[in-house]
Structures are given as structure tokens and as C-alpha cells.
Design an enzyme around this catalytic site. Structure first.
Site, PDB file in Angstrom:
ATOM      1  CD  GLU A  55      13.095  -4.379  28.191  1.00 16.05           C
ATOM      2  OE1 GLU A  55      11.909  -5.058  28.716  1.00 16.05           O
ATOM      3  OE2 GLU A  55      13.313  -3.054  28.682  1.00 16.05           O
ATOM      4  CG  ASP A  97      18.152  -2.062  26.139  1.00 13.78           C
ATOM      5  OD1 ASP A  97      18.147  -2.627  26.872  1.00 13.78           O
ATOM      6  OD2 ASP A  97      17.122  -1.422  25.183  1.00 13.78           O
TER       7      ASP A  97
HETATM    8  N1  LIG Z   1      12.150  -2.843  32.760  1.00 14.25           N
HETATM    9  C1  LIG Z   1      10.644  -3.466  32.189  1.00 14.25           C
HETATM   10  C2  LIG Z   1      10.406  -2.748  30.821  1.00 14.25           C
HETATM   11  O1  LIG Z   1      10.937  -1.299  31.445  1.00 14.25           O
HETATM   12  N2  LIG Z   1      10.417  -2.494  29.627  1.00 14.25           N
HETATM   13  C3  LIG Z   1       9.829  -2.102  28.798  1.00 14.25           C
HETATM   14  C4  LIG Z   1       9.996  -2.566  26.695  1.00 14.25           C
HETATM   15  C5  LIG Z   1       9.601  -1.545  25.904  1.00 14.25           C
HETATM   16  C6  LIG Z   1       9.012  -1.767  25.285  1.00 14.25           C
HETATM   17  N3  LIG Z   1       9.182  -0.871  24.314  1.00 14.25           N
HETATM   18  C7  LIG Z   1       9.592  -0.450  24.829  1.00 14.25           C
HETATM   19  N4  LIG Z   1       9.928  -0.130  26.129  1.00 14.25           N
HETATM   20  C8  LIG Z   1       8.427  -0.907  28.949  1.00 14.25           C
HETATM   21  O2  LIG Z   1       8.018  -0.256  28.858  1.00 14.25           O
HETATM   22  O3  LIG Z   1       7.636  -1.730  29.553  1.00 14.25           O
HETATM   23 ZN    ZN Z   2      13.601  -3.586  32.598  1.00 12.53          ZN
HETATM   24 ZN    ZN Z   3      12.731  -0.463  30.535  1.00 12.59          ZN
END
Ligand SMILES: NCC(=O)N[C@@H](Cc1c[nH]cn1)C(=O)O
Ligand code: ZN
Ligand code: ZN
Length: 477
Positions: free
Chosen positions: A166, A100
């Protein structure tokens, strides 16, 4: 055991094909945070499953159930699990990634269509998800394609877990990982985990990452009138929800980044000289940060303070206000209901469980001080705990050797400021070592406009991940 030269040559020869495949992946608008694209995230899960099946991996979809968004039930995209090889004489490596992406619209300020991969002459592959995280997921696919087409055995037993939520809290994934880690589950026998879903600090030096910040994400809802009001007719007559919300949001963090919620910042230990030395040694400068953000606006001119701000300190960011007028023109409205969005990145020993009550108490107290007749409610959206891994493990040794072999450089050992909530779940449920081995550079612009992955990072990154598997086989008999 170095990776075979034929593998490295194969990756070079197939580079254009790999980029075309990345372009196909980017074209699927798998934005998990927006319900209107949910069918696209599900389509993406089928695409990933089919691609990995085509290179000989046994794949399954695992249903993650439903989520409720604004009162409506929405199907969660299934996770894709894969396995190849079951040789008891080999180590079993589990790789995790996500298919995603964050939202992207040309009008956000993109120079090109975000869901059409643009290949620039300077080698940049521009498109949403190119670096976060479709490129790295396809890196694993590229490696498997070599072994499948050339009828070569992988040096390890391969397991994969790819999810489509994710960027929106990894709904349902923790429970799946816990289930599949039990005897008889898909992850039985896994010896170590590798995640490729972050970035180098700069544009020069590869990194291996042993820590991630956790996250707790909130919605702060303030509402009053039954509908939006004319500010000329009702201004200075009523408690305005937006005024209350801005007052509350201004009390969460100061302009220097200090978190104003009592006991949040001071839950974290102060770094001693020995620890500061770790940050001093990183190949990371204020100039690197400035070039990645496109401005000279760091909170400090001390590199160590700036690096620690990202890696070992919590941070509170204000993300936006739903319901606020934001268009062009000058609409003279008093919004009836506004929802402030903010999140806190967490470091040990902070967790959503010990931080959320502090936030709730503080918001209630501060709202009471406003003497407003509006209604105010704080909702926890999603979260995850921070994670720190053990760098003395053979998993890290394999990644270091692979980095030296492919890039001819010593990697920087970093903690990442972002969050991948399932990382700690893998570490705890499986009881094995976890590391992050990123593909992209510090200026890739993940989550931002004009996100890119450099061609050389995609191709050398594929070699790196493949070489890492060979180094595991060599070290950890
Ligand atoms: N590449 C990892 C990443 O971008 N994780 C996001 C996870 C997240 C949690 N809520 C929305 N996104 C991040 O922002 O760290
Ligand atoms: Zn990511
Ligand atoms: Zn991300």
C-alpha cells in the site's frame, strides 16, 4: 444490536496480550518501498496469514506477480485474503488493511528504535506501523480471537483483504480486486467495505471518513556529466543537473501551496457557503494542527481554509532529491545525475489520467526555457484516483451508532487528505458502499518519526470495529 458486554470485557482483559502481539508485528521490518526489506514484507504476509488462520479464518495467499525496480525483477508480497462465515441471512463485510510500512531509521530523529514497540507510561505505543496500519489490522484480529476462543458466532460474514504494497502504489492489487469481485471470486456476495487506515482530526473526537484524495507520484530526472565533478574544477563551466532540477522544482508550487502547473488548481470547483459550513462544524482547530505538526506554521489562520486544504483541495509536495549530497561535512561536488521526487494529491474530478499530461507538458516547456544542454526526463511512478462515498448508506449509520456506543460522542464526518488507491477499485468493482473507520488520533505521526498509537485507541478502537459489525447486523437485515 449492541456488542455483547463479554466481548467488550474480553478486549479489556486481553489488552496486554494484544499489545504484545502488536509489538511482534512492529518488529518485522515490512518496508515496501525499499527492495532490501522485500523478504521482510513477505515474512509479514505469512505472519498475518498464520495469525488469522489461528482464529478460525480460512486464509489464502494470492500471488501479485513481480515488479521491476531499477531494471531488476522483484517479487511482490502476496496479498492475504480471508473468509469466515457464509450465512445467507447475514450481511457480508469486507475489511481491507495493509501490513507494509513506511521506511524508518533511528537516525531520522526517532527517540527510540522504530521497529521495537516502546510502551510509554502515558499509554503511547511507539513504533513504525503502530498506527499505519498494523494496529488497525490487528484490531480485526482481536475481534476474531474473541469469537473463536469463546465459540461465539460473528454477527456478519467476514471477508478480509490485506496487502503489503500500500505504501508503494498497491502494485497488482487493482487487478486482484477486479478478479475476486467477479462471480465465484473471493469477494462474491460482499455487501459493504470497511477500511481502518486513517486518523481522527484531533486527539478527542472520533471520525468516519467518506473521501480520500488520489495521488500521482513523479520522478524528475536531470543528468549531464558522465560522473560527479569537482565544483572547483568545473563550476561555472558546465550546465549543472542540480541547478536545473532546483529551477524546475521551484516552478511546481509556490510558498502558499498554490500549484503552478496551469489548469491543475482551477480544475476544482470553489466551495460555496453551504460546503464551507461543513468544514466550520468539524471539531478541528488551528491549535489541533499545530499540536500535530509540532509548530505554528499553517498556511492560513482560517480553520476552514486549512481543513479544506487537506480534504477538498489538491496539493503538490516536493519530497526529495536522489543523488544530491546530503551528509554532514562539506563535499564540494557537482552531482552528475539527480532525481527530484514530487507528488500531487488529487481531488475530484482530477485523476492521474487527466493531470499527468498537464505535468508533462509544463515540465517540457519549463525545461526548454532553461536552455540547458542536460537531459531531462519525467517518469510517472504510481498513482490512484480520489474517492468520495455515499454517507446516507446503512454502512455509515452502523459506524455512527458504533462510535456513539463506544465513545459516547457524535463522530466528525471527514474527507481524508491521504490516499488509499484501492478504495475506489473496491467501490467500483463490487458496486457496494465503502467507508473508513479509523483507530488512531491526529497526532499519531504516521509516516513520520516517533509514530505511535495510544493504548486507549488500540483497545477502544478494537471495541469500535467489533461494535460496528454488530450494528451492521442490527440495521441491515
Ligand atoms: N494510510 C494510508 C496511506 O498512508 N497511504 C499512502 C499511500 C501512498 C501512496 N504512495 C505512497 N504512499 C499515502 O501517502 O497517502
Ligand atoms: Zn496506511
Ligand atoms: Zn501510510
Amino acid at each position: 444490536m449492541a456488542a455483547p458486554k463479554e466481548f467488550l470485557d474480553f478486549v479489556d482483559t486481553k489488552a496486554d496480550f494484544f499489545i504484545q502481539r502488536l509489538s511482534d508485528a512492529v518488529a518485522i521490518k515490512s518496508v515496501s518501498g525499499d527492495p532490501q526489506y522485500r523478504s521482510k514484507v513477505i515474512e509479514m504476509s505469512h505472519w498475518i496469514k498464520d495469525q488469522f488462520s489461528a482464529v478460525g479464518v480460512e486464509t489464502v495467499h494470492r500471488d501479485l506477480g513481480k515488479q521491476t525496480v531499477e531494471g531488476k525483477e522483484l517479487q511482490l508480497p502476496p496479498a492475504v485474503l480471508g473468509r469466515l462465515g457464509n450465512d445467507p441471512g447475514k450481511k457480508t463485510v469486507l475489511v481491507y488493511g495493509h501490513f507494509d510500512v513506511q521506511p524508518a531509521n533511528r537516525s531520522d530523529g526517532w527517540d527510540t528504535e522504530p521497529f521495537e514497540l516502546t510502551v510509554k507510561e502515558n499509554g503511547q505505543l511507539i513504533g513504525r506501523g503502530s498506527s499505519d496500519d498494523k494496529g488497525p489490522v490487528l484490531g480485526w484480529l482481536n475481534i476474531l480471537q474473541y469469537h473463536h476462543e469463546q465459540k461465539k458466532e460473528l454477527p456478519v460474514n467476514f471477508r478480509c483483504c490485506f496487502e503489503g504494497m500500500e505504501e508503494s502504489g498497491s502494485e497488482g492489487l487493482d487487478a486482484l480486486v477486479e478478479r475476486e469481485s467477479k462471480p465465484g471470486g473471493w469477494f462474491e456476495g460482499v455487501d459493504c467495505v470497511c477500511i481502518s487506515d486513517n486518523y481522527w482530526l484531533n486527539t478527542r473526537t472520533p471520525v468516519i471518513t467518506y473521501g480520500l484524495r488520489g495521488l500521482t507520484y513523479f520522478k524528475l530526472i536531470v543528468e549531464g556529466p558522465a560522473r560527479d565533478l569537482h565544483s572547483g574544477v568545473f563550476g561555472r563551466m558546465v550546465h549543472e543537473p542540480m541547478t536545473d532540477l532546483i529551477a524546475l522544482m521551484s516552478k511546481l508550487v509556490d510558498v502558499k501551496g498554490n500549484i503552478l502547473i496551469p489548469d491543475v488548481d482551477n480544475m476544482v470547483s470553489i466551495a460555496d457557503d453551504k460546503e464551507r459550513e461543513l468544514y466550520e462544524r468539524l471539531d478541528y482547530s488551528i491549535a489541533d494542527v499545530e499540536s500535530a505538526i509540532g509548530s505554528s506554521t499553517t498556511l492560513s489562520s482560517d480553520k476552514v481554509e486549512v481543513a479544506m486544504g487537506r480534504m477538498r483541495m489538491p496539493s503538490l509536495s516536493l519530497h526529495g532529491i536522489e543523488g544530491a549530497f546530503y551528509g554532514t561535512g562539506a563535499k564540494t561536488v557537482i552531482p552528475a545525475k539527480v532525481i527530484g521526487k514530487f507528488s500531487i494529491r488529487l481531488v475530484p474530478p482530477q485523476t492521474p489520467d487527466n493531470i499527468n499530461p498537464l505535468v508533462e507538458k509544463y515540465i517540457n516547456e519549463e525545461f526548454a526555457k532553461l536552455g540547458s544542454k542536460n537531459k531531462c526526463k519525467l517518469e510517472f511512478e504510481h498513482g490512484g484516483k480520489p474517492w468520495v462515498g455515499d454517507i446516507s448508506h446503512w454502512n455509515y449509520e452502523a459506524a455512527q451508532r458504533a462510535t456513539r456506543a463506544v465513545y459516547g460522542k457524535e463522530p466528525d464526518m471527514t474527507r481524508e487528505g491521504g490516499s488509499i488507491p484501492v478504495t475506489l477499485t473496491f467501490a467500483e468493482s463490487l458496486g457496494v458502499n465503502v467507508l473508513l473507520l479509523p483507530m488512531g488520533r491526529g497526532d499519531d505521526g504516521a509516516h513520520s518519526t516517533n509514530e505511535k498509537l495510544d493504548r486507549s485507541n488500540f483497545i477502544e478502537g478494537t471495541k469500535l470495529l467489533g461494535t460496528y459489525l454488530y450494528e451492521i447486523a442490527a440495521i441491515a437485515k
